[in-house]
Every structure is written in C-alpha cells, then in structure tokens.
Design a protein around this motif. Structure first.
Motif, PDB file in Angstrom:
ATOM      1  N   HIS A 106      -2.688  13.985  -3.370  1.00 25.16           N
ATOM      2  CA  HIS A 106      -3.129  14.526  -4.655  1.00 25.16           C
ATOM      3  C   HIS A 106      -2.642  13.683  -5.821  1.00 25.16           C
ATOM      4  N   LEU A 107      -1.885  12.623  -5.530  1.00 26.15           N
ATOM      5  CA  LEU A 107      -1.298  11.830  -6.607  1.00 26.15           C
ATOM      6  C   LEU A 107      -2.219  10.680  -6.991  1.00 26.15           C
ATOM      7  N   SER A 108      -2.102  10.251  -8.248  1.00 21.04           N
ATOM      8  CA  SER A 108      -2.816   9.041  -8.660  1.00 21.04           C
ATOM      9  C   SER A 108      -2.072   7.847  -8.073  1.00 21.04           C
TER      10      SER A 108
ATOM     11  N   ASP B 190       0.849  -1.190   0.000  1.00 24.08           N
ATOM     12  CA  ASP B 190       0.000   0.000   0.000  1.00 24.08           C
ATOM     13  C   ASP B 190       0.885   1.241   0.000  1.00 24.08           C
ATOM     14  N   PRO B 191       0.892   2.000  -1.090  1.00 27.52           N
ATOM     15  CA  PRO B 191       1.780   3.169  -1.134  1.00 27.52           C
ATOM     16  C   PRO B 191       1.466   4.184  -0.030  1.00 27.52           C
TER      17      PRO B 191
ATOM     18  N   ARG C  49       2.972   5.004  -6.509  1.00 28.34           N
ATOM     19  CA  ARG C  49       3.934   3.899  -6.638  1.00 28.34           C
ATOM     20  C   ARG C  49       5.288   4.433  -7.069  1.00 28.34           C
ATOM     21  N   ARG C  50       5.252   5.371  -8.014  1.00 24.93           N
ATOM     22  CA  ARG C  50       6.522   5.869  -8.539  1.00 24.93           C
ATOM     23  C   ARG C  50       7.261   6.699  -7.495  1.00 24.93           C
ATOM     24  N   VAL C  51       6.502   7.413  -6.654  1.00 30.21           N
ATOM     25  CA  VAL C  51       7.157   8.144  -5.562  1.00 30.21           C
ATOM     26  C   VAL C  51       7.843   7.142  -4.624  1.00 30.21           C
ATOM     27  N   CYS C  52       7.135   6.045  -4.309  1.00 29.91           N
ATOM     28  CA  CYS C  52       7.733   5.012  -3.447  1.00 29.91           C
ATOM     29  C   CYS C  52       9.030   4.506  -4.060  1.00 29.91           C
TER      30      CYS C  52
END
Lengths: 204, 331, 248
Positions: free
Chosen positions: C140-142, C89-90, C147-150
């Motif tokens: 605010h992210l999709s 879970d991000p 996931r990409r931030v993680c």
C-alpha cells in the motif's frame, strides 16, 4: 481476479475490528465447527447462527453490499458440490441443509477476513506454535501475492498489446508462457530476497 | 474441487485433518532437512506463484474457462516435499483469506490437493522418467501424464470423502467427479506441460534435477507419504467395495433412479458416455471407462510431448513463446 | 579510522567473467561518496561485497575492512549489523507482512526483543518520517515510502555505513527530494551507487568512477563530473547543474 478482490480486509472503526485477532479467529472456528458438525436439518440452530452473524456484520460497519459480493463469489462452489447431493434418496433435504450450513460458514469466514488483517492472523499462527517454516511460507506468500499479481497483469497486458490473433491455441500457449516467465522471475526474486535477508543478519 | 464447510461429517473431518497434519508434518521435516537455507524464500515465492498462476484463465469453450491447479507443476519444479508445502500454503491462505474451501474441510482439501495430488503426480512422474529416460521429450511426457493422473486421483479422493460423509452417494460422486476431472485433467496436463516446456526453453538450469546423496532420504519421505495416501484412499475404497451392490439394488428398488444417475456423468464423460452399455455391472463399466480414459490420456500425453519437442521449422510465432528475459538486477 | 577500506578487491562471476578487478578506495567516517559508472560496471556487485554477501567463497586474505574489522566469517554477523545495504528494488528488501515487522527484522536477528525492540523500531520509523506506519502493508506504500521503510530497516540495526544501490531510481521528484533530505541529515558514512548525477553533485563531495569492474577515477565531485571527456568515455554525462556553475 481483480486486484481489489485480493484484499478482503476492509478497515473501519468498529468494535468488531478492535477485538483481538485471537478472539475473532477462535470464535469463527468455534462457530464453523458447531454449524458444520451439527446434525442435518437443525433449522432453529441455523436460524440462531444466521442471527448472530447478521448482528456482528451490522456492528462491523462494513457495507452489506461488500459482504454480499464476497459471499456471492464463493457461493457457486458450494452450490456446485451441493447439487450432487440431490441425486439420492431424500436428496432435497440433504441439499437444503448442506447448502444452508455451508453458506453460514462461508459468511462467517467472509466476516472474519473482512474485519481481521491477515498479518494479525499470521502473528496468531506464530503464537500458537504452528511450525515456523509453514508460517514463513504463508507470510512470504501473502507479501508477494500482490507483487506477483501485478507482474502477471503487466505481462498479460504486454502480450495482449502485440497479439493479433484470437485463436484458442495461441491463447493457451501465451498464458502458459506467462506462467513460465512468472516462475523464472519468482525464483530470481527469491534469490534477491535471500540476499536481503542475509544482509540484515538473518540466521538460519 | 475445494470442499466447503458443511459437506463433511465429523469423522471424515477428523480423519482427514489427522492425515493432512501428518502428511504436512512429514513434508515440513523433509524440506527442513534437505532444503539449503537459500531456497527457503523460494518456497514462499513459489506459493505466491502458484496462487497467481491459478488466477490466469484458459479459455475452454462457450465462454467458460479453466485454470491451473499446479500440484504437479510445483512437484516437477521444486520437488515433492516442497510441493506439498507450497500447495498446503496456497490452500490455507485461500481458506483463511478468501473463504475458498471450508475450515472444517481444510484437512480434506489439503489431503486431496496438497498430498494426494502431488504424491500421485510425482510418483507417476518419477516412474515414467525411469521408464522413458532423461530427455526433454521423456520429461514432458511424464509431466503431462502425471498432471492428468494427479488431477483424477485428487477428484477420486474428493468423491470418496463426500461419500464417506454421506453427503453424496459414491455411485454418483465417483463417476461425476472422476468423469469431469478426466476432462479437466487434460487441461491441467496441457497447461503444466506447456509451462514446463517454456521453463525448459528459457532457463533449463532451473529444471536441473538435484541428484546425489540427497536422493536417498527423499525415498523414505516419499514412502511415508505414499503410505498416508494409501491409507486415506483405502478408507474410501472400503465403503466403495461394500456399498456398491447395495447402491445398485437400491437403484433397482426405488424410483428408476439410474436414468438420472447415468445422465449426470454422461454430460462430462470423456468417452461417448461414461457408462458403457451392454456391460452388466455398473461398477465394471466404470472401471472399464476409467481404464479406457487413462489409456487415452496416456496416448495424448505422448502426442503432446512429441509435438512440443519436434523441432519447429515453420512459423516460430513471435509473442507465442516463453522468451523469458533474464533480468539479473544485481549485476 | 576509516569507515570503509577496500584494497585490491577482485571478483569473477561463477561463469568466469570478471566483475571487479583491483578495486581500491576508502571512505572516511561520516563521509558521503558517490559511486558512478555505466550499467554493468560492477557497482551493485561491489556493494554486495561490503557486507560479505559476495564472494560465495571467502578469499584467504580479506580485502575489505569496515571500521577496522575484516569482512570475513567470524565477524560477519557484526559486520552486517554495521553495514546497511539498500537494495535496488524495495520489493526485494521489504519481505515481511507489515512495516513494523519489516523494520524489526534486523534488530530481532541481533537478539533484541520487547520494549528495546519497540523503541528501536519507533525511532527508526520516526527518523525516516514514517511514524504511525506500523500496521501498513508494504504494497500500500508509494515507492518513496517503500524506500524509506528499507532505510528505516537499516537504521534500526544502527548501521554506521550505508551502501545504497540506486536509491533514487523510479522515484518521483517529491520522493527524490524527500529521500535526498533524509540522506543529507544522516550522520553516517554513505556509499551511493547511482546514475542520478545531480544527486551525486548535491550530496557527495567525492566520487568514484567505476567501469568494467575497475576504478577509472576518483576525486572531488565537481572536478571529475565537469571533465566532459572522462564522463563520455564511461557512459556518463556532465550534469546540468555543473554546466550552470562553470560556464565555459
């Protein structure tokens, strides 16, 4: 509370938005201190304060309606307490002065939160050395406020979709169990967050 | 109960800010010393949880609704030090982000709702737990009465602060705030108890009391907090004791004011009228009404605990219970 | 030297049930390996072992080695920098107020600060295609962006082995495609635990099948995933993509 209301910050390209958070927070604090601690019925000072705030509001390019809405949301609390002050000698004057003061301060804080990101305020708290445990708590709280609000909305919706009675007792019981469930989920999530923090090398 | 800016004078603002800072400092030090690192995220999550829980409406009557405050809930679920920290965080965020509660009144609001409320609540809770034993019924009864006491104590403290600032006279603030919150406290007690009962049913291990060597330093913190609370309350009782007769004389001297003063609290009084007639002194009647209200709340708390712990054979309502599902994602 | 070596790993939950037993496998440097199996097979539990989050009480003889170093107490900090764990879970993994602060969290723990920290974060965000997202708030992210931030948070620590737990679950087709492209382009060893068998076929030359805490098969992906009996016996399915490739 509506999801949109959870987010006071409104992004605009304005001079006010670009000002450093420390300056804005410091200014707001100074303004509130002066207004709140002025002797009662300094009407010229109140007028000047209102003028400054209106000018800043204009410069911030935030729609007046949005500001007014936020102000209206918090005003009833001030009004409620102020009403009690009517019941004394000279009550009307105390009432008017107190309400004016608190409205100006509310407006000032609404303006601050509409033009400054909370994350910037958090960084400010770090910088002025507020105890780290408190700042960490505030940061996590702010981060997961939205997640928990969404979870709550989902649970309330799920419950409503299979509840057919409308009596008050069951409404209370069901809201209470939503809260209980929310706590259970929060503590489980806290465990996973702790794991995620350790996974990225968190040192206590 | 959030005091906005403009309602407190400089001395009250300074005194309460100092008390709040000291109390929060004691709580922070205590939590830092006793909290295992793995529970640090829980404090932040619990603060978000209290905030989210406060957003849920409980219908009262005629379209109005109330909501949870959560000081005793936090204290029962997390311990007193963590509750002080959690409630303070909630108040700070509400003040900075939502202009809910004033900046100059932040100290006062933290004092009322993040110090007095959890400290009084947890004190009553521990005391009752010791008196009535360790079972679930005892826990729920103690929770209910503690939640009520903490709500009323916070309201009295708030009234005292307003009076100390000269914004609202104590003879108006005390019965009005106290009276209203003796009612609101019943709601707070009911919600808190229902939540604790639901958590006890779904995940009893979350309620396990941490005992052992850690208990000892906690008593020191509790004592320090109690001292702060007492100090603060004493500040409001002092003007209360001296100005009460003056207030009465003033009432008599001026506009036949007592009709209005008595009319306001009667609106919300838990008894048929907050000011009991035929007792000479208004102060005395307030005290009597307060004691009677407390006894009623005590009885109701006991009744609630009994109702919630008697095994229900009839009508286990689906959807009405907290069948919180376990969701171990990392399985 | 192998990126990862797991030898005879076993684990019991605190309540006594067996979660993993006698798990043995290796991952070469730069290799991508799929880890598949039904729910409750022990995939997530296995991943938590790879950087020492489990077991709670370390074993006497280390059973896991990362780039030759035992996953055990004195080297744990170094291990955690090298092994990047992507959680299911991000929202559990992104715990900081803004994207920039979250990506900076790992490097900060490693002692980086100032310009060094800033370039690390910039580079990691560029790598996942999120340049300019610094001040964005996580909520605010999709899902795909989260996931990409993680992932950026792991890359900023310069992880050389990624352990990914269900990286494509709840992503829409575009999010999935973008993430797949990213993983494909990363030159680091990857263990991908997933139910997304198409992803395994597309990304991983080799696969490990886990069931009830034990390794039931490991080998070339095309071979194992085409084995209808093996797949059905362990709550899996032969992916469509293989049906078209090997028509009977």
């Amino acid at each position: 509370m509506h999801r949109a209301l959870l987010e006071p910050y409104q992004h605009r390209r304005s001079a006010i938005h670009r000002l450093p958070a420390g300056l804005k927070a410091g200014g707001a604090l100074a303004f509130v201190l002066v207004i709140a601690l002025l002797p009662r019925a300094s009407w010229t000072a109140y007028g000047a304060g209102a003028g400054v705030l209106l000018l800043l509001a204009g410069l911030s390019r935030i729609r007046p309606r949005a500001l007014a809405l936020r102000l209206l949301l918090v005003e009833p609390f001030a009004l409620g307490v102020a009403l009690l002050s009517l019941l004394q000698q000279d009550g009307l004057r105390i009432f008017a002065a107190t309400l004016t003061k608190s409205t100006l301060c509310l407006f000032c804080m609404v303006l601050l939160s509409s033009t400054t990101r909370f994350s910037a305020l958090l960084r400010l708290l770090w910088r002025i050395r507020v105890p780290s445990l408190l700042v960490t708590t505030l940061a996590l709280m702010h981060r997961y406020l939205f997640v928990l609000a969404d979870e709550t909305a989902c649970m309330v919706r799920a419950r409503r979709s299979r509840t057919f009675t409308q009596d008050r007792a069951s409404a209370w019981r069901s809201s209470a169990s939503v809260i209980a469930q929310l706590f259970v989920r929060s503590s489980e999530r806290a465990e996973r967050i702790y794991a995620a923090m350790c996974a990225r090398g968190w040192k206590t | 109960m959030h005091i906005p800016d403009g309602f407190l004078d400089a001395k009250t603002a300074v005194i309460t800010s100092a008390l709040a800072t000291a109390g929060l400092g004691v709580a922070l030090a205590g939590v830092r010393r006793t909290l295992p690192p793995r529970r640090i995220p829980l404090i932040g999550l619990a603060a978000a949880f209290v905030f989210a829980a406060q957003m849920l409406n409980f219908p009262v009557a005629g379209g109005t609704s109330g909501h949870l405050v959560g000081a005793v809930l936090a204290a029962v679920l997390l311990g007193p030090g963590a509750a002080v920290l959690v409630m303070s965080a909630v108040l700070i965020l509400q003040c900075l982000m939502f202009a809910d509660g004033g900046v100059t009144a932040l100290g006062a609001n933290v004092f009322d709702m993040a110090l007095v409320a959890p400290a009084v609540g947890y004190g009553v809770y521990r005391l009752l737990r010791r008196l009535v034993g360790e079972g679930l019924r005892g826990r729920l009864f103690a929770t209910a009465f503690a939640a009520w006491c903490s709500t009323v104590a916070a309201a009295i403290s708030c009234a005292g602060l307003l009076a100390l600032s000269g914004t609202v006279p104590l003879r108006v603030a005390l019965p009005a705030m106290g009276g209203i919150h003796m009612l609101i406290g019943l709601g707070e007690a009911l919600i808190t108890t229902l939540v604790v009962a639901a958590v006890a049913r779904a995940r009893p291990e979350l309620l396990l009391e941490r005992t052992g060597p850690r208990l000892r330093p906690r008593y020191g913190e509790l004592a320090a907090q109690g001292l702060l609370v007492a100090l603060g309350l004493a500040l409001f009782v002092a003007p209360f004791a001296s100005s009460w007769p003056d207030g009465l004389e003033q009432v008599a001297a001026t506009l036949g004011f007592e009709h209005r003063a008595a009319a306001t609290p009667a609106l919300a009084a838990p008894l048929s009228g907050y000011v009991i007639p035929r007792v000479g002194s208004a102060a005395l009647s307030t005290v009597i009404a307060g004691v009677a209200g407390t006894l009623v709340a005590f009885g109701l708390a006991w009744l609630l605990a009994s109702l919630l712990t008697t095994p229900r054979s009839r009508g286990a309502r689906p959807g009405g219970k907290g069948e919180a599902p376990r969701a171990p994602r990392a399985a | 030297m192998n990126a990862l070596e797991v030898r005879h790993l076993g684990y019991h939950y605190p309540d006594g049930t067996t979660a993993l037993r006698d798990v043995t496998f290796a991952v070469a440097e730069g290799e991508r390996v799929g880890l598949i199996g039904p729910n409750g097979a022990g995939k997530s539990t296995l991943l938590l072992h790879l950087n020492g989050l489990l077991p709670e009480h370390p074993a006497a003889v280390p059973t896991i080695h990362v780039f030759g170093t035992a996953v055990a107490e004195p080297q744990l900090a170094a291990i955690r920098a090298r092994v990047g764990l992507l959680f299911q879970d991000p929202d559990d993994q992104i715990f900081c107020p803004t994207v920039w602060e979250d990506v900076a969290f790992g490097p900060l723990q490693l002692g980086l600060h100032g310009a060094g920290l800033a370039t690390r974060v910039e580079r990691a965000l560029e790598q996942v295609g999120l340049g300019g997202f610094d001040e964005r708030l996580p909520h605010h992210l999709s899902r795909g962006e989260k996931r990409r931030v993680c992932l950026a948070g792991l890359l900023a620590c310069e992880a050389r082995l990624l352990a990914l737990d269900e990286p494509t679950s709840d992503l829409d087709p575009r999010g999935r495609r973008e993430l797949k492209g990213l993983l494909e382009a990363l030159p680091v060893a990857q263990v991908i635990a997933t139910h997304d068998l198409e992803l395994v076929v597309e990304l991983c030359p080799r696969v490990i099948v886990l069931d009830r805490g034990g390794v039931v098969a490991q080998g070339p992906t095309a071979e194992l995933l085409a084995d209808e009996q093996l797949m059905l016996a362990h709550g899996l399915e032969r992916p469509h993509i293989l049906r078209h490739r090997h028509p009977h």
